[in-house]
Design an enzyme around this catalytic site. Structure first.
Site, mmCIF file in Angstrom:
data_model
loop_
_atom_site.group_PDB
_atom_site.id
_atom_site.type_symbol
_atom_site.label_atom_id
_atom_site.label_comp_id
_atom_site.label_asym_id
_atom_site.label_seq_id
_atom_site.Cartn_x
_atom_site.Cartn_y
_atom_site.Cartn_z
ATOM 1 N N CYS A 30 0.827 -1.212 0.000
ATOM 2 C CA CYS A 30 0.000 0.000 0.000
ATOM 3 C C CYS A 30 0.859 1.258 0.000
ATOM 4 C CB CYS A 30 -0.925 0.024 1.212
ATOM 5 S SG CYS A 30 -2.231 -1.199 1.096
ATOM 6 N N HIS A 31 1.790 1.373 0.996
ATOM 7 C CA HIS A 31 2.602 2.578 1.072
ATOM 8 C C HIS A 31 4.070 2.254 1.262
ATOM 9 C CE1 HIS A 31 -1.512 3.555 2.367
ATOM 10 N NE2 HIS A 31 -1.346 4.567 1.541
ATOM 11 N N GLY A 32 4.458 1.005 0.922
ATOM 12 C CA GLY A 32 5.871 0.654 0.899
ATOM 13 C C GLY A 32 6.553 0.541 2.247
ATOM 14 N N PRO A 63 6.603 4.037 5.973
ATOM 15 C CA PRO A 63 5.844 4.918 6.873
ATOM 16 C C PRO A 63 5.286 4.231 8.134
ATOM 17 C CG PRO A 63 4.516 4.309 4.963
ATOM 18 C CD PRO A 63 5.868 3.710 4.747
#
Lengths: 275, 170, 458
Positions: free
Chosen positions: B134-136, B149
């Site tokens: 999703c956001h690495g 994150p």
């Protein structure tokens, strides 16, 4: 004036009496022409009603050993047995005697090599395993008559407890001589005579003969004893919150009486200057 | 009229009545609130037993527990060594690998990314562990956050070994 | 007043910008003058409002757990009863709440009938009330279908089939109601949707009902208009506390049912899952529909060109709709039955007839009222042979007074009451003298002069 008042009183009394009669009669009618049921005493009736743990546990034994081969209990979970005095390990052991469909495994298979569905051991969180996979199977294996699920039998018949007890103890080989039967009554093949079943012919063969189970607590397993116990068990199965309900009821109603009394006192006080 | 002198005198009866009515109202509202708490059938599924015997070294399985995926991995010795060799000061959420396992080689953790709740994929990412697409976010072989994150390591659920090859989660 | 408390100042600040407190004060506060002589029969309006709130609160909560699907509805209700925290209590309150709603509203309506609360200038108030009753009936009917037990299914089948009596488009209407060719999943889902919607329609109608009420204020046991301050007292605190006391009494009775006889007013068959292949021996609606069900079934003969089935449906709806024109059927100069000696008797007779119709609705129509069994025709062997040869007509059994006959008499009287007796009494009944005002009741026996005092036009 006197006459008018008394007529009015009489009429209103008659009206309320008739209303009570009317609602009561709807219940009686649903029995569908069955004879009156002998009234029994049950520990779970009345304001302080409660389940007799021993009775209900013996009833579970009767259900599992006798009834469960044909009748399901699909709305009751094994974990619910904790309510009637079994501890966690006992509940787990009871559940572990049964198997439930396991669904696809990691390879996506739903059936084993022999073509049988994959099964797993039942857990306390599972609901009671029904004896037949579906209604058609139940009908096919029972000459067309589907044995009903018993989860709600106690609530699904008028005077449920008396009815279940009467039915289980109401079997006769032949209709008794003095029994009031319609003139055209004829026993059909494969059915049994039962004094309390509507129509008096029932597809269920007599389920209890006495000594069908060996009670864990040593109680003598007469037909009457077994019928009583399994009735109590089915009453619990249909209304597992009965004890909670009746206990809470007493507290709530006592509270409401106090509250209403206070409202009445306040009302009297506020209205004092108006009277 | 004596009771009514300008409303300055509080009347015990009215206070008692109001208090009792208030208690009654609260008691009546409680069932309406409590019904939204997990019900008995939901609570009955709050624990899950898993048989580990069929999981081979280097394999992972995902089981459902309380509606969430739980990753169970039989880690290889290299993965365990790699996790334990990592100095704690390189970690965003410092925690030793030993604190995250009950018994080797089993790593059991909730497979929900601590960033925004996606499910990370296994055997992926820069640290040979898990990677959240999703956001690495990159997790290592112990499920600890290393890059990206996400603020915290993948959480470890409460679980116990019932015997050598069976665990109960929850 | 300079040292007003913070609370008072906040109230004033809000009220200046949005006069909601003023509104409440005029609605149910000290700013609403109310006749001082209201009896406990006037408690049932606020009780109906209370039950409506209970039904909506419990209903919204039940909807969080209920599944409107034919395969899962019954099981989801059982899950509520067994697994959801307090689910059994909430469902029993909701189920018995429906009955309580009708008890309260029926008493409220009969109070209106007795004291002439429907009379000018409160016709619109009354009409809105009748519409509320119709909405309640639709809501209760659809709610009873949701558990998807045997009575749910067969009740839905029987009642929706009523519309097939409509000429020409009947079958199309029924199919439209069902969303299919029988009562099935589409039916269940739309009933669920509408069962959720209608209570809020009722709330809207209740607001209109209260609005209309406040135009002229409550009627009262004397049925005469209030004449100034002497006749009235502020609603608060007098009637707020009286209503609270009434609610307390109501709760005691209501919760006695909920906790100790929660299924008494229900039907055991509804604990059997719906089975489209097996009809229960006796399909009986919930008790509050029984009088109307009796009227429906009492029409067993065609009326002129109208087939029996259609006539039954027409009369069933007419039995409620007739209330809409009641304010114009009753032309009596006096409102309250207190001063109408004959109407008073007729009123009680109507109540008894309605109850009898309710009993008839619960019975099998062909059952005899007084005997155990209706006698069959006595046919000798010779006669039987003659009938077999076709030389003689079938012998009719001796007349037997069955429940269907009782229902027919009841139905006839019900309409006679509204369509004939009420207009006639309005013209010819000799009413008793009215007191000049609420605060000055007539002393001693009525005088001829008193009889001349008639209702003032508002």
């Amino acid at each position: 004036m006197m006459v008018a008042t008394s007529v009015k009183r009489w009429l209103s009394a008659a009206a309320f009496g008739a209303l009570a009669l009317g609602t009561a009669s709807t219940g009686v009618m649903a029995a569908g022409g069955a004879v009156d049921l002998p009234e029994q005493e049950w520990s779970f009736e009345g304001i302080f009603g409660h389940f007799d743990r021993g009775e209900v546990q013996r009833g579970l034994q009767v259900y599992l050993n006798v009834c469960a081969s044909c009748h399901g209990l699909q709305y009751v979970a094994y974990r619910d047995l904790g309510d009637i005095g079994y501890d966690e390990d006992q509940v787990k052991a009871i559940a572990a005697q049964y198997e439930v469909p396991a669904g696809p495994n990691q390879d996506g298979e739903t059936h084993d090599a022999d073509g049988y569905p994959l099964m797993r051991t039942a857990l306390p969180s599972d609901r009671f395993v029904s004896p037949f996979p579906n209604e058609n199977a139940a009908a096919a294996m029972n000459g067309g008559a589907v044995p009903p699920d018993l989860s709600l039998m106690y609530k699904a018949r008028p005077n449920g407890a008396d009815y279940i007890y009467a039915l289980l103890t109401g079997y006769y080989d032949e209709p008794p001589e003095d029994f009031d039967l319609p003139e055209d009554f004829e026993m059909m093949a494969g059915l049994s005579f039962n004094a309390y079943f509507p129509g008096h012919q029932i597809a269920m063969a007599p389920p209890l003969y006495g000594d069908d189970v060996e009670y864990a607590d040593g109680t003598e397993a007469t037909i009457e004893q077994e019928a009583r116990d399994v009735t109590a068990f089915l009453a619990w199965a249909a209304e597992p919150n009965l004890e909670r309900r009746k206990n809470m009821g007493i507290k709530v109603i006592l509270f409401l009486i106090v509250m209403t009394g206070l409202f009445y006192a306040s009302k009297r006080k506020i209205w004092r200057d108006q009277h | 009229m004596a009771d009514d002198d300008g409303g300055s005198r509080r009347d015990f009866l009215y206070i008692a009545t109001g208090a009792v009515a208030g208690v009654g109202t609260l008691a009546a509202v409680w069932p309406l609130i409590d019904q939204m708490n997990p019900s008995k059938d939901v609570l009955a599924l709050a624990t899950t037993e898993v048989d580990l015997s069929s999981i081979e070294e280097g394999q992972s399985v995902t089981v459902m527990w309380r509606g969430k995926p739980v990753f169970i991995r039989a880690r290889t010795p290299q993965e365990i060594d790699e996790a334990r060799a990592t100095p704690l000061d390189q970690l965003k959420d410092p925690q030793s690998d030993q604190d995250r396992v009950v018994k080797d080689p089993w790593l059991v953790m909730v497979g929900v990314c601590t960033h925004l709740g996606c499910v990370p994929v296994g055997d992926d990412g820069d640290y040979d562990g898990w990677y959240c697409p999703c956001h690495g976010s990159h997790y290592d072989t112990s499920g600890r956050i290393r890059k990206g994150p996400a603020p915290e390591n993948l959480p470890i659920p409460e679980y116990v070994f019932l015997d050598d090859t069976t665990i109960r989660i929850g | 007043m300079s040292n007003a408390s913070l609370g008072t100042r906040v109230v004033r600040w809000i009220d200046y910008r949005m006069p909601i407190f003023t509104l409440l004060d005029h609605a149910v506060g000290s700013g609403y003058p109310t006749p001082k002589n209201l009896s406990y029969w006037w408690n049932f309006g606020s009780l109906a409002g209370l039950v409506l709130v209970i039904q909506i609160a419990t209903g919204i909560v039940l909807a969080m757990h209920y599944t409107p699907h034919v395969d899962m509805a019954f099981a989801s209700v059982e899950r509520i009863m067994r697994d959801v925290n307090f689910g059994w209590l909430i469902r029993y309150v909701h189920a018995n709440g429906a009955s309580a709603f009708f008890v309260v509203v029926y008493i409220h309506i009969f109070r209106g009938l007795y004291y002439g609360s429907y009379r000018e200038p409160r016709e619109l108030l009354w009409i809105i009330g009748v519409i509320i009753l119709l909405c309640m009936m639709a809501t209760a009917f659809m709610g009873y279908v949701l558990p998807w037990g045997q009575m749910s299914f067969w009740g839905a089948t029987v009642i929706t089939n009523l519309f097939s009596a409509v000429p020409l488009v009947g079958d199309a209407i029924v199919s439209w109601l069902w969303g299919g060719f029988s009562v099935d999943n589409p039916t269940l889902q739309r009933f669920y949707s509408l069962h959720y919607l209608l209570p809020f329609v009722i709330v809207g109608l209740v607001v209109l009902h209260i609005w209309a009420l406040h135009r002229f204020g409550s009627n009262n046991p004397l049925g005469i208009d209030t004449k100034g301050d002497k006749d009235t007292i502020p609603f608060h605190p007098y009637y707020t506390v009286k209503d609270l006391f009434g609610m307390g009494v109501f709760f005691i009775i209501f919760f006695a049912f909920v906790f100790y006889a929660p299924n008494y007013l229900g039907h055991p068959d509804n604990y059997i899952p719906a089975d489209p292949l097996v009809t229960p021996a006796h399909i009986v609606p919930e008790w509050y529909f029984l009088p109307f069900y009796a009227i429906l079934r009492s029409i067993t003969f065609d009326v002129l060109f109208i087939p029996a089935k259609l006539m039954g449906v027409i009369l069933m709806f007419a039995s409620i709709l007739v209330l809409l024109i009641l304010p114009w059927l009753d032309r009596s100069p006096v409102r309250s039955a207190k001063f109408r000696p004959i109407y008073k008797q007729v009123f009680w007779l109507l109540l008894v007839v309605t109850v009898i119709l309710g009993i008839v609705g619960a019975k099998t129509p062909s059952d005899p009222v007084f005997a155990d069994k209706c006698p069959v025709a006595e046919v000798t062997e010779e006669e039987a042979a003659a009938i077999a040869r076709g030389e003689m007509e079938e012998k009719k059994p001796p007349f037997c007074f069955q429940y269907v006959h009782l229902g027919q008499i009841g139905t006839a009287y019900y309409f006679l009451h509204f369509l004939v007796l009420i207009p006639l009494l309005g013209r010819f009944e000799k009413t008793r003298p009215l007191p000049p005002s609420i605060s000055e009741p007539v002393l001693g026996g009525g005088t001829a002069a008193g009889a001349a005092v008639t209702r003032e036009k508002a």
